[in-house]
Design a protein around this motif. Structure first.
Motif, PDB file in Angstrom:
ATOM      1  N   UNK A 163      37.791  41.141  33.124  1.00  0.00           N
ATOM      2  CA  UNK A 163      38.876  41.173  34.111  1.00  0.00           C
ATOM      3  C   UNK A 163      38.577  42.192  35.206  1.00  0.00           C
ATOM      4  N   UNK A 164      38.065  43.355  34.840  1.00  0.00           N
ATOM      5  CA  UNK A 164      37.710  44.372  35.835  1.00  0.00           C
ATOM      6  C   UNK A 164      36.540  43.901  36.691  1.00  0.00           C
ATOM      7  N   UNK A 165      35.551  43.262  36.072  1.00  0.00           N
ATOM      8  CA  UNK A 165      34.408  42.734  36.818  1.00  0.00           C
ATOM      9  C   UNK A 165      34.880  41.688  37.835  1.00  0.00           C
ATOM     10  N   UNK A 166      35.772  40.804  37.418  1.00  0.00           N
ATOM     11  CA  UNK A 166      36.283  39.772  38.322  1.00  0.00           C
ATOM     12  C   UNK A 166      37.057  40.398  39.482  1.00  0.00           C
ATOM     13  N   UNK A 167      37.893  41.384  39.204  1.00  0.00           N
ATOM     14  CA  UNK A 167      38.647  42.059  40.269  1.00  0.00           C
ATOM     15  C   UNK A 167      37.682  42.702  41.266  1.00  0.00           C
ATOM     16  N   UNK A 168      36.645  43.344  40.753  1.00  0.00           N
ATOM     17  CA  UNK A 168      35.653  43.988  41.618  1.00  0.00           C
ATOM     18  C   UNK A 168      34.889  42.957  42.452  1.00  0.00           C
ATOM     19  N   UNK A 169      34.504  41.845  41.846  1.00  0.00           N
ATOM     20  CA  UNK A 169      33.775  40.796  42.568  1.00  0.00           C
ATOM     21  C   UNK A 169      34.633  40.232  43.700  1.00  0.00           C
ATOM     22  N   UNK A 170      35.909  40.017  43.436  1.00  0.00           N
ATOM     23  CA  UNK A 170      36.813  39.515  44.472  1.00  0.00           C
ATOM     24  C   UNK A 170      36.917  40.520  45.617  1.00  0.00           C
TER      25      UNK A 170
END
Length: 157
Positions: free
Chosen positions: A83-90
């Motif tokens: 979830x943190x990786x996805x937020x960062x990628x966005x």
């Protein structure tokens, strides 16, 4: 940007060994790349960059094509959760000049390594004998997941 870690000179591996704690910084929930351990290996050594540029020289090139190199500088961020990786990628896709995104979670390397790799274009100030100007510089930003990264560090996949 503007933080002590971001302003540190980490380019001399003799002065700051690769495993030195000053190469790492941990972000918190309020940061754009949340709950990640950020690792800066420093820019590649001049001899390594020259070797890479010479390896891609064409027969008609007079000089090594340094402008064609990517990944001379890089940062690895290992996140606590997907979830943190996805937020960062966005956040990266919305706020940075992304030239490429390679999803190695979906299509892992032949070695099994899984990550997201971004090519980020930045403009840096350069001066020569005649004028100051900006030139494009491409850095590699790599995102990984802690659990997978820990397995890879132990040689497991």
């Amino acid at each position: 940007p503007g933080m002590e870690w971001g302003l540190s000179d980490l380019n001399d591996p003799a002065a700051v060994p690769p495993s030195h704690e000053s190469r790492m910084w941990c972000s918190c929930a309020r940061d754009p790349l949340p709950h990640g351990t950020h690792y800066d290996p420093g820019v590649k050594q001049e001899s390594e960059v020259l070797e890479q540029a010479q390896a891609i020289m064409g027969p008609l090139d007079e000089d090594p094509p340094f402008a064609s190199l990517a990944g001379v500088s890089s940062v690895l961020v290992v996140f606590d959760s997907a979830a943190c990786l996805l937020k960062a990628a966005e956040w990266v896709l919305a706020h940075m000049d992304v030239l490429w995104l390679e999803n190695n979670f979906r299509n892992p390397h032949c070695t099994g390594y899984r990550d997201l790799s971004f090519g980020i274009r930045q403009f840096v100030e350069v001066s020569d004998a005649f004028e100051a100007h900006q030139r494009a510089h491409i850095s590699e930003l790599t995102f990984g997941l802690k659990d997978m990264h820990d397995l890879e560090d132990r040689g497991e996949r």
